[in-house]
Design an enzyme around this catalytic site. Structure first.
Site, PDB file in Angstrom:
ATOM      1  N   ASN A 186      53.086 -19.360  49.980  1.00 28.09           N
ATOM      2  CA  ASN A 186      54.119 -19.190  48.953  1.00 28.09           C
ATOM      3  C   ASN A 186      53.919 -20.270  47.896  1.00 28.09           C
ATOM      4  O   ASN A 186      54.377 -21.405  48.053  1.00 28.09           O
ATOM      5  CB  ASN A 186      55.510 -19.273  49.576  1.00 28.09           C
ATOM      6  CG  ASN A 186      56.607 -18.907  48.602  1.00 28.09           C
ATOM      7  OD1 ASN A 186      56.442 -19.005  47.388  1.00 28.09           O
ATOM      8  ND2 ASN A 186      57.755 -18.501  49.137  1.00 28.09           N
ATOM      9  N   ASP A 187      53.229 -19.919  46.817  1.00 30.27           N
ATOM     10  CA  ASP A 187      52.932 -20.882  45.761  1.00 30.27           C
ATOM     11  C   ASP A 187      54.183 -21.450  45.113  1.00 30.27           C
ATOM     12  O   ASP A 187      54.105 -22.426  44.359  1.00 30.27           O
ATOM     13  CB  ASP A 187      52.076 -20.224  44.671  1.00 30.27           C
ATOM     14  CG  ASP A 187      50.628 -20.037  45.109  1.00 30.27           C
ATOM     15  OD1 ASP A 187      50.104 -20.930  45.795  1.00 30.27           O
ATOM     16  OD2 ASP A 187      50.029 -19.010  44.772  1.00 30.27           O
ATOM     17  N   CYS A 188      55.319 -20.826  45.358  1.00 32.36           N
ATOM     18  CA  CYS A 188      56.563 -21.260  44.715  1.00 32.36           C
ATOM     19  C   CYS A 188      57.416 -22.158  45.603  1.00 32.36           C
ATOM     20  O   CYS A 188      58.513 -22.562  45.200  1.00 32.36           O
ATOM     21  CB  CYS A 188      57.365 -20.042  44.279  1.00 32.36           C
ATOM     22  SG  CYS A 188      56.530 -19.055  43.021  1.00 32.36           S
TER      23      CYS A 188
END
Length: 812
Positions: A487-489
């Site tokens: 999850n890059d966020c």
């Protein structure tokens, strides 16, 4: 409501009306030359790299949304009426009939107006760096028709980002040449470039234009070009400003007569020492490209090229064909999901209606996951992709998060530090080995960071991938998250308070202890995979070490990653838990529930079933499984980008479709075929076709996200095409629900079907042989009958290449 229908026999999606909720796109090209094309002919073309080698312009986030494309205009020279057969860019000119057929790497758009029928075929021939537009114009009137046909493209000055920003230079550098009616775009060719574009026409032309100002006219757009309105081009040559390409062809058609005109748009390069002809001049050397242009302007070659393209896709898709009780499953597995996996292989996350081709290259994590969905179709290209990816790995075992497809070098602007990245390389290599049995890949010498002299066998890269995680453990013994995990966020070390600052690349705070339960689950899965690879190399000691590492990490997850009813998500910079009942928001996340079970965590002690029941209770919706609950109601600086989205969108409790197949697989691993298949159908684009006005994106490919239950537009999809959703859904349905799963030792038959199915059959080409497999009932496979011989268990022995093997699974 529907805006079209599937034509399964032709492997096409047929769009019946042009005003789809969003532009519904397709892709042209299969290797080096690519294009995006919408159902109204919008889109653009590029060679290898959508940022650095863009041939034509496209304007993202415009009004209307789809501006710039492969536009053709028809003009009735007797009345002055004109229109575009693709509806756009002249929607004010109503069409009497319209049909767009998106096929596999080709699109046809047909329409009628005022007794004139037009059909335009667009495709890029195999092995060429060009695209063909075949336009057929038919006069269905009772009287003769005098018509004009105009082509149009707007050239991009190669570097898409510079083209859209550096106007003080770019308004002065545009250059073209015209020879024998062929328009050559050669901006910057006079200096450092050795490549050019060309736009040719098969018919005798009455004129051409290469100046956008002259073609459109002052204060006009593509919806009412002055040249078309006036019915003539005056051989204008662009000098700076905005170079375009347009041909004017006059057509005199008798009643019932059809004329065919072909346009060819292409890319070519010259050797540095042979750029000009004659040498010393500034005239483009066209000797190498003239034969190619001549070839593809001939109708018989255009027809044969399309036939070759169809055969190419027949061969790829025939690698697996299923016949199940569910038509939507058959359609997606046999045609559209596999097609999307190949497109995603070619594009990664670079160029779509939502990805501008500028900001992202080929992702390390993304490309390894995409490989899972296409390795069975093009194993030789998967092999090369693995080597390209591994060459961007650092000597530490870490990796550049992205690399540019043209240079194949790591992207320094994004950098490294996404701590899940290296582990995906193990899973990508494992998938290749299971599909092909080609162990020689492991001995290929691959550099680190593309540095000459740093080469090590690929197997050493895999070792370092695992070691990278073990050398970066936090206080709980869980892996440190770095900039982010899958999850890059979820940016636990970022603490960004500056508007516009990139969450993923801003300098991380030091001294934190942010850990990821997700990476821990992924580590267990990857360590077991590497143990299997070590066993293939008879490295029994290493196999035991990797299995022990997996077991130890699984124990750590059980101790510090379990929250009582589900797996926790992470620990933040300060050591506070995330994804726990202790939290007021973001109590449960989908990612660890899926990946931990995929790694086998909780399968023996009941934790897996408990976690999946929590997913069903807390996260599942009619449109798919949301990423977390409850959503974050406001921005939380300690969590990063995930809390920047409004509730129900993207990573803040949206339905992030990429993760849903992990739950499908996990349910299959626990034996729950009904729930696994139910989740599969909730996302299946074909099954969602009836609600296209809600879904809005294309009903033939997966989207990255669907608005979650906390969003006002619950069920609306965004970011279609380029998503790991494609590969993972293909894996979930083919390998786990239908259970036809490649393994190191052969092909395994291990279905976990919904209770109301009475079986299915599949044709699978595997390691050179063809397996005709029949599963007559829904229960666990006890033994196989292989060409009449009983085989205990569910692993089909390998057959000789070329053999056709008939397999019946027996259940009990």
């Amino acid at each position: 409501m529907r805006y079209g229908h599937f034509d399964d026999d032709q492997r096409e999606y047929v769009i019946d009306r042009p005003d789809t909720p969003l532009p519904w796109i397709n892709y042209l090209g299969t290797d080096a030359y690519f294009g995006i094309i919408s159902n109204t002919a919008g889109g653009y073309s590029f060679y290898r790299d959508a940022k650095l080698r863009r041939l034509t312009r496209y304007r993202y986030n415009n009004a209307p949304l789809d501006v710039g494309g492969r536009y053709v205009y028809v003009r009735d020279d007797e009345t002055g009426d004109y229109w575009s057969p693709s509806w756009q860019p002249t929607p004010q000119k109503e069409l009497d009939g319209y049909e767009c057929r998106h096929g596999l790497s080709y699109t046809t758009i047909a329409s009628t107006r005022g007794g004139i029928s037009t059909e335009t075929l667009y495709y890029a021939p195999l092995g060429e760096t060009l695209e063909v537009w075949r336009v057929r114009v038919t006069n269905t009137r009772a009287t003769a028709a005098n018509l004009s046909l105009f082509s149009s493209v707007e050239f991009c000055l190669w570097d898409a980002q510079d083209d859209a920003t550096n106007f003080q230079r770019n308004y002065s550098i545009g250059q073209v040449e015209i020879e024998d009616g062929v328009i050559y775009h050669k901006t910057e060719y006079r200096e450092r470039r050795d490549h050019f574009a060309y736009f040719a026409c098969s018919a005798e032309i009455s004129g051409y234009s290469t100046s956008r100002d002259a073609f459109l006219g002052a204060y006009r757009g593509w919806d009412r070009p002055a040249a078309v309105e006036n019915g003539a081009l005056h051989n204008e040559e662009a000098h700076g400003w905005q170079p375009i390409g347009s041909h004017h062809v006059r057509l005199a058609l008798l009643p019932g007569e059809t004329r065919e005109v072909t346009f060819v748009l292409g890319y070519a390069e010259n050797p540095r020492d042979a750029k000009f002809d004659p040498p010393g001049s500034q005239t483009l050397n066209k000797k190498r490209v003239r034969p190619t242009i001549a070839k593809w302007l001939r109708p018989e070659n255009v027809e044969q090229g399309l036939a070759d393209l169809r055969s190419y896709w027949d061969d790829l898709l025939d690698k697996i064909q299923v016949r199940t009780p569910d038509g939507d499953t058959d359609r997606m597995v046999n045609i559209w999901n596999a097609y999307q996996c190949m497109v995603t292989f070619n594009m990664s996350r670079s160029a779509s209606l939502y990805e501008s081709g500028i900001g992202r290259g080929m992702g390390f994590r993304d490309s390894n996951q995409d490989l899972l969905g296409f390795v069975h179709m093009v194993p030789e290209r998967a092999r090369q992709r693995i080597l390209d990816i591994a060459a961007t790995q650092k000597a530490t075992g870490g990796a550049y998060h992205q690399y540019q497809p043209l240079t194949k070098r790591g992207n320094n602007d994004i950098g490294e530090g996404f701590n899940d990245d290296p582990l995906w390389l193990i899973l990508g290599v494992g998938a290749y080995l299971k599909e092909t049995g080609d162990l020689s890949l492991l001995d290929e010498a691959v550099p680190f960071d593309n540095a000459p002299g740093s080469e090590e066998p690929l197997y050493e890269h895999l070792r370092r991938s695992l070691r990278y995680t073990l050398e970066r453990l936090g206080p709980h013994g869980l892996p440190l998250i770095g900039r982010a995990d899958w999850n890059d966020c979820l940016n636990l070390n970022c603490f960004s308070d500056t508007p516009g600052e990139p969450f993923q690349t801003t300098e991380n705070a030091s001294g934190g202890v942010a850990e990821s339960v997700f990476i821990a689950g992924l580590f267990v899965l990857a360590a077991k995979e590497l143990a299997g690879i070590a066993a293939l190399r008879d490295l029994d000691g290493e196999e035991a070490v990797y299995l022990a590492s997996a077991e130890k990490m699984a124990g750590t997850i059980a101790e510090h990653g379990w929250d009582g009813d589900w797996f926790r998500r992470a620990y933040d910079f300060y050591g506070n838990v995330i994804g726990s009942g202790e939290n007021d928001e973001g109590q449960i996340f989908i990612e660890p529930q899926g990946i931990c079970v995929l790694g086998g965590v909780g399968l023996e002690d009941g934790l897996a079933v408990k976690a999946l029941d929590s997913v069903a209770d807390r996260l599942a919706t009619p449109h798919g499984i949301v990423l977390q609950q409850p959503p974050y109601s406001g921005y939380r600086i300690e969590l990063g980008e995930i809390s920047s989205y409004p509730p129900g969108y993207k990573e803040n409790a949206g339905i992030f479709c990429h993760t849903n197949p992990w739950i499908m697989i996990a349910e299959a691993m626990t034996g729950n075929g009904d729930r696994a298949f139910d989740y599969y159908r909730r996302l299946n684009p074909s099954a969602r076709e009836e609600i296209s006005e809600v879904h809005r994106c294309e009903p033939y490919v997966y989207a990255q996200m669907i608005a979650g239950k906390d969003a006002p537009t619950h069920g609306e999809a965004k970011n279609s095409w380029l998503s790991g959703t494609a590969a993972w859904n293909f894996v979930a349905i083919t390998q786990w629900i239908l259970g036809i799963r490649p393994d190191f030792g052969g092909l395994r038959v291990d279905p976990v079907l919904p209770g109301d199915w009475e079986g299915f059959s599949v044709t699978r080409r595997f390691r050179g042989a063809t397996y005709e497999i029949s599963i007559p009932a829904n229960s666990k496979v006890t033994h196989l009958e292989v060409d009449g011989v009983r085989i205990e268990g569910n692993l089909i022995p390998l057959a000789e290449p070329g053999a056709v093997v008939r397999v019946t699974a027996h259940v009990g």
